[in-house]
Scaffold this active site. Structure first.
Site, PDB file in Angstrom:
ATOM      1  N   GLU A 174       9.199  18.655 -15.395  1.00 15.64           N
ATOM      2  CA  GLU A 174       8.105  17.693 -15.259  1.00 15.64           C
ATOM      3  C   GLU A 174       7.829  17.296 -13.805  1.00 15.64           C
ATOM      4  O   GLU A 174       7.872  16.130 -13.429  1.00 15.64           O
ATOM      5  CB  GLU A 174       8.411  16.449 -16.127  1.00 15.64           C
ATOM      6  CG  GLU A 174       8.638  16.833 -17.598  1.00 15.64           C
ATOM      7  CD  GLU A 174       9.097  15.697 -18.483  1.00 15.64           C
ATOM      8  OE1 GLU A 174       9.103  14.541 -18.035  1.00 15.64           O
ATOM      9  OE2 GLU A 174       9.470  15.954 -19.641  1.00 15.64           O
ATOM     10  N   ASN A 233       9.836  23.561 -16.505  1.00 16.61           N
ATOM     11  CA  ASN A 233       9.667  23.042 -17.857  1.00 16.61           C
ATOM     12  C   ASN A 233       8.767  21.815 -17.795  1.00 16.61           C
ATOM     13  O   ASN A 233       8.964  20.938 -16.937  1.00 16.61           O
ATOM     14  CB  ASN A 233      11.029  22.670 -18.452  1.00 16.61           C
ATOM     15  CG  ASN A 233      10.967  22.339 -19.935  1.00 16.61           C
ATOM     16  OD1 ASN A 233      10.487  23.135 -20.727  1.00 16.61           O
ATOM     17  ND2 ASN A 233      11.439  21.137 -20.300  1.00 16.61           N
ATOM     18  N   HIS A 272       5.192  19.332 -27.177  1.00 18.40           N
ATOM     19  CA  HIS A 272       5.151  18.059 -27.932  1.00 18.40           C
ATOM     20  C   HIS A 272       3.703  17.795 -28.332  1.00 18.40           C
ATOM     21  O   HIS A 272       2.898  17.349 -27.520  1.00 18.40           O
ATOM     22  CB  HIS A 272       5.695  16.901 -27.081  1.00 18.40           C
ATOM     23  CG  HIS A 272       7.152  16.998 -26.767  1.00 18.40           C
ATOM     24  ND1 HIS A 272       8.138  16.954 -27.746  1.00 18.40           N
ATOM     25  CD2 HIS A 272       7.797  17.144 -25.591  1.00 18.40           C
ATOM     26  CE1 HIS A 272       9.330  17.041 -27.166  1.00 18.40           C
ATOM     27  NE2 HIS A 272       9.160  17.180 -25.879  1.00 18.40           N
ATOM     28  N   GLU A 275      10.506  22.562 -26.571  1.00 14.41           N
ATOM     29  CA  GLU A 275      10.746  21.235 -27.165  1.00 14.41           C
ATOM     30  C   GLU A 275       9.712  20.900 -28.248  1.00 14.41           C
ATOM     31  O   GLU A 275       9.198  19.820 -28.344  1.00 14.41           O
ATOM     32  CB  GLU A 275      10.689  20.149 -26.088  1.00 14.41           C
ATOM     33  CG  GLU A 275      11.594  20.385 -24.896  1.00 14.41           C
ATOM     34  CD  GLU A 275      11.559  19.244 -23.909  1.00 14.41           C
ATOM     35  OE1 GLU A 275      11.037  18.173 -24.251  1.00 14.41           O
ATOM     36  OE2 GLU A 275      12.054  19.413 -22.779  1.00 14.41           O
ATOM     37  N   ASP A 278       7.620  19.730 -31.196  1.00 14.24           N
ATOM     38  CA  ASP A 278       7.512  18.885 -32.375  1.00 14.24           C
ATOM     39  C   ASP A 278       6.051  18.461 -32.488  1.00 14.24           C
ATOM     40  O   ASP A 278       5.290  18.544 -31.526  1.00 14.24           O
ATOM     41  CB  ASP A 278       8.473  17.687 -32.364  1.00 14.24           C
ATOM     42  CG  ASP A 278       8.437  16.855 -31.101  1.00 14.24           C
ATOM     43  OD1 ASP A 278       9.457  16.214 -30.805  1.00 14.24           O
ATOM     44  OD2 ASP A 278       7.390  16.835 -30.401  1.00 14.24           O
TER      45      ASP A 278
HETATM   46  O1  G3I Z   1      23.416   6.868 -24.724  1.00 15.17           O
HETATM   47  C1  G3I Z   1      22.859   5.553 -24.676  1.00 15.17           C
HETATM   48  C2  G3I Z   1      23.680   4.610 -25.531  1.00 15.17           C
HETATM   49  O2  G3I Z   1      24.996   4.492 -24.961  1.00 15.17           O
HETATM   50  C3  G3I Z   1      23.013   3.235 -25.567  1.00 15.17           C
HETATM   51  O3  G3I Z   1      23.725   2.395 -26.461  1.00 15.17           O
HETATM   52  C4  G3I Z   1      21.572   3.396 -26.048  1.00 15.17           C
HETATM   53  C5  G3I Z   1      20.894   2.045 -25.981  1.00 15.17           C
HETATM   54  O4  G3I Z   1      19.543   2.244 -26.347  1.00 15.17           O
HETATM   55  O5  G3I Z   1      20.851   4.317 -25.191  1.00 15.17           O
HETATM   56  C6  G3I Z   1      21.435   5.604 -25.217  1.00 15.17           C
HETATM   57  O6  G3I Z   1      20.712   6.449 -24.349  1.00 15.17           O
HETATM   58  C7  G3I Z   1      19.462   6.919 -24.920  1.00 15.17           C
HETATM   59  C8  G3I Z   1      19.462   8.456 -24.838  1.00 15.17           C
HETATM   60  O7  G3I Z   1      18.182   8.981 -25.284  1.00 15.17           O
HETATM   61  C9  G3I Z   1      20.579   9.070 -25.700  1.00 15.17           C
HETATM   62  O8  G3I Z   1      20.329   8.732 -27.050  1.00 15.17           O
HETATM   63  C10 G3I Z   1      18.319   6.368 -24.060  1.00 15.17           C
HETATM   64  O9  G3I Z   1      18.247   4.976 -24.253  1.00 15.17           O
HETATM   65  C11 G3I Z   1      17.002   7.020 -24.481  1.00 15.17           C
HETATM   66  O10 G3I Z   1      15.979   6.638 -23.557  1.00 15.17           O
HETATM   67  C12 G3I Z   1      17.126   8.550 -24.416  1.00 15.17           C
HETATM   68  O11 G3I Z   1      15.900   9.100 -24.891  1.00 15.17           O
HETATM   69  C13 G3I Z   1      15.756  10.514 -24.632  1.00 15.17           C
HETATM   70  C14 G3I Z   1      14.545  10.726 -23.725  1.00 15.17           C
HETATM   71  O12 G3I Z   1      14.392  12.136 -23.467  1.00 15.17           O
HETATM   72  C15 G3I Z   1      14.722  10.021 -22.394  1.00 15.17           C
HETATM   73  O13 G3I Z   1      13.570  10.269 -21.602  1.00 15.17           O
HETATM   74  C16 G3I Z   1      15.498  11.224 -25.958  1.00 15.17           C
HETATM   75  O14 G3I Z   1      16.652  11.136 -26.785  1.00 15.17           O
HETATM   76  C17 G3I Z   1      15.194  12.699 -25.705  1.00 15.17           C
HETATM   77  O15 G3I Z   1      14.768  13.340 -26.904  1.00 15.17           O
HETATM   78  C18 G3I Z   1      14.054  12.842 -24.677  1.00 15.17           C
HETATM   79  O16 G3I Z   1      13.917  14.187 -24.382  1.00 15.17           O
HETATM   80  C19 G3I Z   1      12.916  14.501 -23.376  1.00 15.17           C
HETATM   81  C20 G3I Z   1      13.345  15.773 -22.682  1.00 15.17           C
HETATM   82  O17 G3I Z   1      14.630  15.600 -22.111  1.00 15.17           O
HETATM   83  C21 G3I Z   1      12.327  16.168 -21.622  1.00 15.17           C
HETATM   84  N1  G3I Z   1      11.007  16.345 -22.232  1.00 15.17           N
HETATM   85  C22 G3I Z   1      10.536  15.144 -22.971  1.00 15.17           C
HETATM   86  C23 G3I Z   1      11.546  14.763 -24.046  1.00 15.17           C
HETATM   87  C24 G3I Z   1      11.055  13.602 -24.843  1.00 15.17           C
HETATM   88  O18 G3I Z   1      10.957  12.456 -24.003  1.00 15.17           O
END
Ligand code: G3I
Length: 360
Positions: free
Chosen positions: A170, A211, A247, A276, A278
């Site tokens: 990105e 990506n 997406h 990715e 969906d």
């Molecule tokens: O691991 C912590 C946990 O310890 C804590 O208790 C919790 C509190 O909310 O947060 C957890 O971290 C979260 C992490 O996912 C793991 O679950 C973050 O808050 C959350 O923001 C994070 O979201 C991820 C997101 O990227 C962040 O931008 C999504 O799961 C993930 O699917 C998403 O994936 C991205 C790709 O990497 C890049 N392309 C876009 C895609 C969707 O945004």
């Protein structure tokens, strides 16, 4: 079901399973090997295509149905979060590979390849890095050393275990200008070529990708990647592929010129990958929305199958039980191939049929 509720339910089931009290739902154990019911990976293998999924490590460890379906359906996996910088180097110089290594071991046990996601991004950076840049304690020269060490250390750690890396994620805005991340602001555009060169030096066999999202068709953003790829490859920078996240939202039209977009990168000698995929929708679900979703999945997959250098098609999770979408898009969800009980949705059936029927 929200992601956190999904996880809580999964943890409860895991406990009951451990006590020998509950059995996973029947749908999780349906006989997938019978004739017409081959898993997606078997159908994809016939097309010389890797079909993959992003993997939620918490679900993998606590939800038996999730774990078995991840193993059965896919021949490629991507860490949804545990190979990101905030996870692998939570403190400066202190690395935590545990969950990422667990995914690699799972993949090796199940004959799956691993896509590396992601080395250089503006999001999910460790706090020590972002705060050091913000307060000026990390200057440009040191930031470049930190980036070099991060890319080199991470790619070397997984050397020989990861077939493709999302080296930079990105880096462009929708209009094709470079995103104003800390990398661009402090290091200038050269950070991109540097990251590819460092990754290649660390693992010469891994294929190295850009990506991004909203680059499925031919538009200002995807053209910025195309033009950058041409320039960097002319300079001998090892850019091998273009990762198209995919997406989608059924509320928008299907992107234009998807196959033409894949074909122009192929004409450069580059791979492409849907990384990715969906297809979200505004809830509640209904049959018309599910049909539109199925058609969007099918059309993306068909475009990939029509272009030989499109080598992998990865969904960003495969069950609505753990999707990232509801937490990020209020009122939307149901973006995946299977529902929250792992039952096949029309999208799963459409992907199966396209994999089975397509003639590459
Ligand atoms: O691991 C912590 C946990 O310890 C804590 O208790 C919790 C509190 O909310 O947060 C957890 O971290 C979260 C992490 O996912 C793991 O679950 C973050 O808050 C959350 O923001 C994070 O979201 C991820 C997101 O990227 C962040 O931008 C999504 O799961 C993930 O699917 C998403 O994936 C991205 C790709 O990497 C890049 N392309 C876009 C895609 C969707 O945004």
């Amino acid at each position: 079901m929200s992601r956190s509720l999904g996880r809580a339910a999964a943890a409860a089931v895991a406990t009951l399973l451990a006590l020998g009290v509950a059995a996973p739902s029947v749908s999780a154990q349906e006989p997938l090997r019978s004739g017409h019911d081959k898993p997606l990976r078997d159908l994809a293998a016939r097309q010389d295509l890797r079909i993959g999924t992003a993997v939620d490590m918490e679900a993998l460890g606590s939800d038996r149905a999730y774990r078995s379906r991840t193993a059965r359906e896919f021949n490629s996996v991507t860490a949804e979060n545990v190979m990101k910088w905030e996870v692998v180097e939570p403190e400066r110089g202190v690395h935590d590979w545990a969950e990422a290594d667990e995914l690699v071991r799972f993949a090796q046990r199940n004959g799956q390849a691993v896509r590396g996601h992601t080395l250089v991004w503006h999001s999910q950076l460790p706090a020590w890095l972002t705060s050091g840049v913000a307060d000026g304690s990390i200057d440009a020269a040191e930031l470049r050393r930190i980036l070099r060490d991060h890319v080199t250390t991470q790619v070397k750690h997984f050397k020989g275990e990861i077939y493709e890396w999302d080296v930079v994620n990105e880096v462009f805005n929708e209009d094709g200008t470079l995103r104003e991340s800390i990398w661009l602001q402090k290091l200038g555009p050269s950070y991109i070529a540097d990251a590819f060169r460092w990754a290649h030096a660390a693992d010469p066999k891994a294929k190295l990708f850009f990506n991004d999202y909203n680059v499925e068709g031919v538009n200002a953003k995807s053209t910025a990647y195309y033009d950058l790829a041409v320039r960097l490859r002319q300079q001998g920078v090892p850019v091998h592929g273009f990762g198209i996240q995919g997406h989608l939202d059924i509320g928008y039209g299907f992107p234009q010129d998807v196959q033409a977009n894949l074909e122009r990168f192929a004409a450069l000698g580059m791979r492409t990958a849907f990384t990715e995929v969906d297809v979200r929708m505004t809830l509640p679900v209904d049959d018309a929305k599910l049909a539109r979703q199925a058609d969007d999945y099918r059309r993306l997959l068909a475009a990939c199958l029509n272009v030989r250098r499109c080598t992998s098609f990865t969904v960003w999770g495969f069950t609505d039980k753990y999707s990232w979408v509801p937490e990020w898009f209020s009122g939307q969800g149901a973006a995946n191939l299977l529902d929250e009980e792992y039952a096949a949705k029309p999208a799963y059936t459409a992907v199966r049929h396209e994999l089975a029927a397509h003639r590459r």
